[in-house]
Design a protein around this motif. Sequence first.
Motif, PDB file in Angstrom:
ATOM      1  N   SER A   1     -28.309  -8.647  16.283  1.00 28.76           N
ATOM      2  CA  SER A   1     -28.175 -10.040  16.718  1.00 28.76           C
ATOM      3  C   SER A   1     -26.717 -10.394  16.974  1.00 28.76           C
ATOM      4  O   SER A   1     -26.401 -11.072  17.966  1.00 28.76           O
ATOM      5  CB  SER A   1     -28.775 -10.985  15.674  1.00 28.76           C
TER       6      SER A   1
ATOM      7  N   GLU B   1     -25.263 -11.645  20.578  1.00 27.26           N
ATOM      8  CA  GLU B   1     -24.619 -12.954  20.686  1.00 27.26           C
ATOM      9  C   GLU B   1     -23.145 -12.824  21.060  1.00 27.26           C
ATOM     10  O   GLU B   1     -22.631 -13.598  21.876  1.00 27.26           O
ATOM     11  CB  GLU B   1     -24.779 -13.718  19.382  1.00 27.26           C
TER      12      GLU B   1
ATOM     13  N   GLY C   1     -23.015 -11.774  24.719  1.00 25.82           N
ATOM     14  CA  GLY C   1     -23.379 -12.896  25.578  1.00 25.82           C
ATOM     15  C   GLY C   1     -22.279 -13.950  25.666  1.00 25.82           C
ATOM     16  O   GLY C   1     -21.983 -14.455  26.754  1.00 25.82           O
ATOM     17  N   GLY C   2     -21.674 -14.279  24.538  1.00 21.45           N
ATOM     18  CA  GLY C   2     -20.619 -15.284  24.530  1.00 21.45           C
ATOM     19  C   GLY C   2     -19.385 -14.856  25.303  1.00 21.45           C
ATOM     20  O   GLY C   2     -18.812 -15.643  26.071  1.00 21.45           O
TER      21      GLY C   2
ATOM     22  N   ARG D   1     -14.401 -15.947  17.776  1.00 21.77           N
ATOM     23  CA  ARG D   1     -15.699 -15.552  17.241  1.00 21.77           C
ATOM     24  C   ARG D   1     -15.623 -14.665  16.003  1.00 21.77           C
ATOM     25  O   ARG D   1     -16.591 -14.592  15.252  1.00 21.77           O
ATOM     26  CB  ARG D   1     -16.523 -14.860  18.325  1.00 21.77           C
TER      27      ARG D   1
END
Length: 171
Positions: free
Chosen positions: A15, A19, A22-23, A118
């Motif tokens: 996951s 994520e 994608g970000g 992030r």
Amino acid sequence: MADADLKLLYRELVSLEIELWGGIEERLRAEYDLALTSFEVLHLLLRWPGRRIQDIAEEFSITVGGTSKVVDRLEAAGLCGRKANPNDRRSSIVELTPEGRKLVDGALKVFEEELELRIGSVIPEESVREVTAVLSTLRAAGRALDAERKAAGQQPVPAMRAPKQPGRSAS
């Protein structure tokens, strides 16, 4: 180790990768119209110029065919080019063009900003080093296992078979 713990770790890792990818890709597309896959190849060529398709494929653990398609698209966009390999006439060397270098230089700033936002702003530097070491260990162990299986002629994942039922033929 508890099976549930390993499954949870697996889900969290996958996951996070999805994520994070994608970000970062969303920002690269918005600011540079650049897919993260393309950025990764361009960034590799910036760090290690003069790579062959095979070298790029090995670095990312993807097929030579898939790598060639990515490089074809980058070449068509004028971001890299191929030249004859002086050490092996069967392969070519992939190099950034000046336009490719300019694009990846700018995109690298966005990439680094996203990593800081992030990851770097969330966990301390020491934790970054620890997690990196653990992930490197896991990847090395997985590659060693795959190499062992390949050398032994085994399938990548051993087949799971249900026990034979009386009166039923094995199929």
